[in-house]
Design a protein around this motif. Sequence first.
Motif, PDB file in Angstrom:
ATOM      1  N   LEU A  77       0.829  -1.206   0.000  1.00 34.28           N
ATOM      2  CA  LEU A  77       0.000   0.000   0.000  1.00 34.28           C
ATOM      3  C   LEU A  77       0.862   1.255   0.000  1.00 34.28           C
ATOM      4  N   LEU A  80       2.028   2.413  -3.535  1.00 36.55           N
ATOM      5  CA  LEU A  80       1.080   2.936  -4.512  1.00 36.55           C
ATOM      6  C   LEU A  80       0.972   4.456  -4.566  1.00 36.55           C
ATOM      7  N   ASP A  95      -6.011   2.749  -8.252  1.00 37.84           N
ATOM      8  CA  ASP A  95      -7.017   3.076  -7.237  1.00 37.84           C
ATOM      9  C   ASP A  95      -7.683   1.814  -6.707  1.00 37.84           C
ATOM     10  N   ARG A  98      -5.275   0.074  -4.391  1.00 38.34           N
ATOM     11  CA  ARG A  98      -5.198   0.814  -3.135  1.00 38.34           C
ATOM     12  C   ARG A  98      -6.429   0.515  -2.268  1.00 38.34           C
ATOM     13  N   ASP A 102      -6.391  -1.467   1.285  1.00 35.66           N
ATOM     14  CA  ASP A 102      -6.901  -0.685   2.422  1.00 35.66           C
ATOM     15  C   ASP A 102      -8.054  -1.413   3.106  1.00 35.66           C
TER      16      ASP A 102
END
Length: 393
Positions: A77, A80, A95, A98, A102
Amino acid sequence: MKKQLHLLRQLVQQAVTHSDNTTSIVTDSFAVNQAGDLLMIKDVMIDYLQNLSFSKKPEVFIKRKILHTQRECITLLDMLPRTKMATPDQVALADQMRKCLDELLRHLHQHNCYFSCEVNAPYIEIQRITDKTFQKMTVMKAALKRKKIYSELLNIICAAFDRFHLSQQHTYQHLQYMSALQLSILKLCEKASDLDFDYQLIEHLTYWCFNECHFVDYCKSLIKKALKPHYGTKQCYEQLCHFEKRLTVQQEKANLRYSVQRNSVKYQLMVFVQAELECIEKKQQYHSGGKGVTLKHTAQIGSYRVQTSFSVAALAYFMKLLCESGIIQAEPRSQLLAFIAHHFQTPRIGEQELSASSLATKYKQVTPRTAHAMKAKLKELCQRIDDDFGSGD
């Protein structure tokens, strides 16, 4: 599980490679195909982690597996945000990656007892929390200023949050602590009375284990300041015993601390107070030739009470006038009022002790009737001075 982590690692590494190399194999069609697989990878990993948590495998094995997954997701993470994709589809893929990583971490944090809060959080989590706390800083500063707290204490609190917002590295534990601390301070400002708010705030920060070094030094300076008016060794000893008692009953919030490397505020202050007590005892022992010296209250002095013709409201207002005019310098106010409640006796109270909380209420809320009665009494005192020594005109 290894396969899913390997796929995520490949996607992130290829995305990072593309940001530095325009001949990367990450094409638009590749991005479109892989974006659809991320949801499946996430669901498979969440199912595996849930089953692992409730499996009969050794706890050490479960903890090691989950910690490895947590660290791997954080590492990927953090790669990115530095990635610069060229096309809209590739931006969408980054995106999606990510979001996938997350959500995996957030799921682990919320639903897994083996999640480690002692590791450094990823950049996206740090930004999320610090943005929220930064937006509330103006409100928190305004609320504390309305309470008219000492500027030194305000600066210590604000400086701690400023360093928190500037730092790019925080553990999950520290993020959780600072966010919760800010909310607790705002709630305290709403509910607590203005009377002696500084000391309410200090007790609150002590409860929250705000062991920031400048705050601990500030608390020590207050103890030293409280000892200055006491010139006698016995008085200093009694005052330190009072601080020791207050610290003994002081509660602390479990499992939260500003700095995990330092001892709690309560512990550091207790060590300081006990060292001061020990120093006085050794001095007394030295001056007495090695003989023990009694430094306790005498019952006769401790039980003495001053009779006054003032009502409780008038007594509270009279003390307020003395404090605000600088005739009496007593901090904290709550300690002064507790002393008055114990050592003063009003006409209607009889042998009972005055209520410190009632005194505090009347100290804060003075009625016009009480003010006018006090003005008349002060005029009588002025007239007595004129009778004894002349008007001086």
